[in-house]
Design an enzyme around this catalytic site. Sequence first.
Site, PDB file in Angstrom:
ATOM      1  N   GLN A  71       0.820  -1.213   0.000  1.00  0.00           N
ATOM      2  CA  GLN A  71       0.000   0.000   0.000  1.00  0.00           C
ATOM      3  C   GLN A  71       0.857   1.268   0.000  1.00  0.00           C
ATOM      4  O   GLN A  71       2.044   1.230   0.304  1.00  0.00           O
ATOM      5  CB  GLN A  71      -0.890   0.014   1.243  1.00  0.00           C
ATOM      6  N   ASP A 227      -2.364  -4.901  -0.333  1.00  0.00           N
ATOM      7  CA  ASP A 227      -2.019  -6.293   0.010  1.00  0.00           C
ATOM      8  C   ASP A 227      -2.764  -6.810   1.239  1.00  0.00           C
ATOM      9  O   ASP A 227      -3.109  -7.996   1.303  1.00  0.00           O
ATOM     10  CB  ASP A 227      -0.503  -6.514   0.120  1.00  0.00           C
TER      11      ASP A 227
HETATM   12  O1  5SP Z   1       1.655   0.118   4.817  1.00  0.00           O
HETATM   13  C1  5SP Z   1       1.115  -0.943   4.996  1.00  0.00           C
HETATM   14  C2  5SP Z   1      -0.295  -1.034   5.461  1.00  0.00           C
HETATM   15  O2  5SP Z   1      -0.859   0.211   5.752  1.00  0.00           O
HETATM   16  C3  5SP Z   1       1.885  -2.216   4.734  1.00  0.00           C
HETATM   17  O3  5SP Z   1       1.212  -3.344   5.215  1.00  0.00           O
HETATM   18  C4  5SP Z   1       2.209  -2.325   3.259  1.00  0.00           C
HETATM   19  O4  5SP Z   1       1.022  -2.594   2.557  1.00  0.00           O
HETATM   20  C5  5SP Z   1       3.318  -3.325   2.992  1.00  0.00           C
HETATM   21  O5  5SP Z   1       2.935  -4.646   3.253  1.00  0.00           O
HETATM   22  P1  5SP Z   1       3.897  -5.943   3.300  1.00  0.00           P
HETATM   23  O6  5SP Z   1       4.841  -5.864   2.176  1.00  0.00           O
HETATM   24  O7  5SP Z   1       4.532  -5.960   4.630  1.00  0.00           O
HETATM   25  O8  5SP Z   1       2.909  -7.072   3.136  1.00  0.00           O
END
Ligand code: 5SP
Length: 464
Positions: A71, A227
């Site tokens: 995100q 995600d």
């Molecule tokens: O910033 C956020 C949620 O707000 C994170 O959860 C990102 O979406 C990255 O996710 P991962 O790579 O750790 O799954």
Amino acid sequence: MTLVAGIDSSTQSCKVVVRDADTGALVRQGRASHPDGTSCPPEAWWQALQTAITAAGGLDDVAAISVGGQQHGMVCLDASGAVVRDALLWNDTRSAQAATDLVAELGGPRAWADAVGSVPVASFTVTKLRWLAQHEPDNAARTEAVCLPHDWLTWRLGGTGDLSALATDRSDASGTGYWSPTTGEYRRDLLKLAFGRDALVLPTVLGPDGSPGRTPGGALLGPGAGDNAAAALGVGARPGDVVVSIGTSGTVFSVATTPAADDTGTVAGFADATGHYLPLVCTLNAARVLDAAATMLGVDHAELSRLALSAPAGSDGLVLVPYLEGERTPNKPDATGSLHGLTLGTSTAAHLARAAVEGMLCALADGLDALRGQGATVSRVVLVGGGARAEAVRRIAPSVFGCPVVVPPPGEYVADGAARQAAWVATGTAPAWTLDGLETFEADAVPAVRARYAEARELTLPRV
Ligand SMILES: O=C(CO)[C@@H](O)[C@H](O)COP(=O)(O)O
Ligand SMILES: Nc1ncnc2c1ncn2[C@@H]1O[C@H](COP(=O)(O)OP(=O)(O)O)[C@@H](O)[C@H]1O
């Protein structure tokens, strides 16, 4: 057999799954690594996607494709559709001052929570746009369109090169800081507040089964998702389930039927990928805390788990505060990690391993409390992400969280959620795929672990 593909373009890697649209059976999969760092040329995501698609045997035979992605990342495009600069990712904290300034300029945290459901910190796209306007005015001036990592990949898969074809979904739009989950509208006034102008092309926000078009090969494209929303879809999260994801980020979230608006900024009021909402707490430090502990001890993940499980609960008072990348929740972008309670007795590999697992889990347990504070009921915790593969995490989590923890078989649940969405778009019906092989872990709560962590978590030094 109709095949569909789901993609997870997350922080550390890209994963592709190909599934049977009717049964959900896994047919093929592939993965590729992303470069390290908190900024990234989007082209590197595209190259990783090509490698992962090849490893998955290609996508020529799939009927539909959806992309789940990390995100918040800021992808700026010029009038020709070329990338203006490396994308600033969700875990890049250079816009922390911009976040503080923007919160004050709108009238404080309540005003932001009311406007977009969240109080922005450095992760949010809106703060990165303010940083760009202040620090790279030439790049800001060249920027014609702004989108998110999953939007950009979907757009590249569509192959039109036309900025007006950019599309996103509710879940990822809700992490920008300039789209309201409550009204379903962009807040261009907030874009102007941050960036100085609002005449930017923004992706069209599609519903859960909307399609932005087809690939040149004819596959239908899904709207994609952030995600975490894709993971909720992937595990089939229902009301009462709280999902805890231990990836690069640590996230704690649930599916809700009403939007959240937490003016403490702890819970982000995101939208989900089914038309509902996804109140979520996010930390910057999760699986990499385990990676770092394993590196410090010179062991692999299996040995780290064995060591952690050989030490007593609470590690005889040794506490690791895991702010290795600064922290987002609590909002301490310049903090560093710390180790408290060292004695001759706790100076062992086993104590350090246990303290690393417990410290990471205590930060997530604080998130669980915050979610409860926003009205979430927690009947069970579903544990996903790379860190959920660690035996010590599975066994220690229930005692730290104070509730049973359910772990699905090791898998790629973000990519699976994207595949479910692709099946939904292809067939017009949300698929009823089942998730088998869930393992339940239970343990007595050990409140002393969290109490000791609460004493230690404020005792950190700033980054030099
Ligand atoms: O910033 C956020 C949620 O707000 C994170 O959860 C990102 O979406 C990255 O996710 P991962 O790579 O750790 O799954
Ligand atoms: N068995 C394991 N024990 C602990 N950590 C693991 C294990 N397997 C993978 N990881 C860690 O999980 C992380 C990757 O998880 P993932 O959910 O794919 O992250 P992201 O989606 O943020 O890219 C890496 O930091 C990796 O080292």
